[in-house]
Design a protein around this motif. Structure first.
Motif, PDB file in Angstrom:
ATOM      1  N   THR A 168       0.836  -1.195   0.000  1.00  0.00           N
ATOM      2  CA  THR A 168       0.000   0.000   0.000  1.00  0.00           C
ATOM      3  C   THR A 168       0.877   1.253   0.000  1.00  0.00           C
ATOM      4  OG1 THR A 168      -1.670  -1.199   1.251  1.00  0.00           O
ATOM      5  CG2 THR A 168      -1.863   1.188   1.201  1.00  0.00           C
ATOM      6  N   ASN A 169       0.651   2.125  -0.963  1.00  0.00           N
ATOM      7  CA  ASN A 169       1.390   3.396  -1.086  1.00  0.00           C
ATOM      8  C   ASN A 169       2.879   3.207  -1.355  1.00  0.00           C
ATOM      9  OD1 ASN A 169      -0.993   4.859  -0.499  1.00  0.00           O
ATOM     10  ND2 ASN A 169      -0.642   4.550   1.691  1.00  0.00           N
ATOM     11  N   ALA A 170       3.291   2.024  -1.769  1.00  0.00           N
ATOM     12  CA  ALA A 170       4.714   1.804  -2.066  1.00  0.00           C
ATOM     13  C   ALA A 170       4.835   0.695  -3.095  1.00  0.00           C
ATOM     14  CB  ALA A 170       5.487   1.444  -0.813  1.00  0.00           C
TER      15      ALA A 170
END
Length: 230
Positions: free
Chosen positions: A54-56
């Motif tokens: 998530t987000n990476a």
């Protein structure tokens, strides 16, 4: 008598000639088939599998293996995980760190060969150490990693809403990371293959860490001083 001697001499010379010709044509092929591969370098020797957390999101690290006698039915492994070969030039192999890879060895084996599990030795096998680093893919965006050793504690100050990167040493036994902070914190913990588990806005979380692994993790906190105990 002269005719007999001449016949014997001619036969010896002719036999010797055939022997030399046969040996010179077979030896290189035999060496190619039976000689083990040689790995002279692995670039880079630190990398990551694809990270789709998530987000990476980060791509798998591309790896160049140089050496000789790789053969055509070549297999590249990161420990026991087989990696796809994108190009084989005989003295250069191009591949990527596969999903599930973890620190240990990268190996090359050829037809009829095999590598012993999680080593760089075996039959028609060669290799080098390889290290999985989940944080390196971010270009160290949160600064240098802070090391937390087993059985020790740290006091860490956060400035504003700040994220810091940490890693443990290789744990001899499973342990719990205890975080004490005046505000809620968000923690991202990576497993050995860089899959992340997020603990979002937790108050004084207690997080289990596995044995035999140097675990990498992030902590995001407000302007507070937090204690970390492992």
């Amino acid at each position: 008598m002269r005719r007999i001697l001449y016949t014997i001499g001619f036969s010896l010379v002719l036999g010797s000639s055939f022997s030399c010709t046969s040996s010179s044509s077979e030896d290189p092929l035999a060496a190619l088939l039976t000689s083990p591969p040689v790995v002279s370098s692995v670039t880079p020797q630190i990398g990551t599998p694809a990270q789709n957390n998530t987000n990476a999101m980060y791509s798998a690290t591309e790896v160049l293996i140089k050496g000789e006698n790789f053969g055509v039915d070549t297999v590249v492994r990161f420990n026991e995980i087989v990696a796809a070969i994108t190009l084989n030039l005989g003295t250069e192999l191009y591949t990527k760190v596969p999903d599930g890879a973890y620190s240990g060895f990268i190996t090359v084996s050829k037809s009829g060969g095999s590598c012993l599990p999680n080593t760089k030795t075996g039959v028609n096998c060669a290799g080098m150490e390889y290290f999985i680093d989940c944080y390196a893919a971010t270009n160290k965006q949160y600064g240098s990693e802070i090391e937390l050793k087993q059985g020790s504690s740290l006091s860490v100050e956060f400035d504003g809403q700040e994220t810091k990167a940490f890693h443990t040493d290789t744990l001899l036994s499973s342990r719990n990371l205890t975080i004490g902070c005046e505000s809620a914190v968000t923690v991202r913990v990576f497993d050995r293959s860089c899959k992340a588990t997020d603990y979002v806005l937790q108050n004084d979380p207690i997080i289990p860490f596995p044995a035999g692994v140097a675990t990498q993790f992030y902590i995001t906190a407000d302007s507070k001083t937090c204690s970390l105990v492992l």
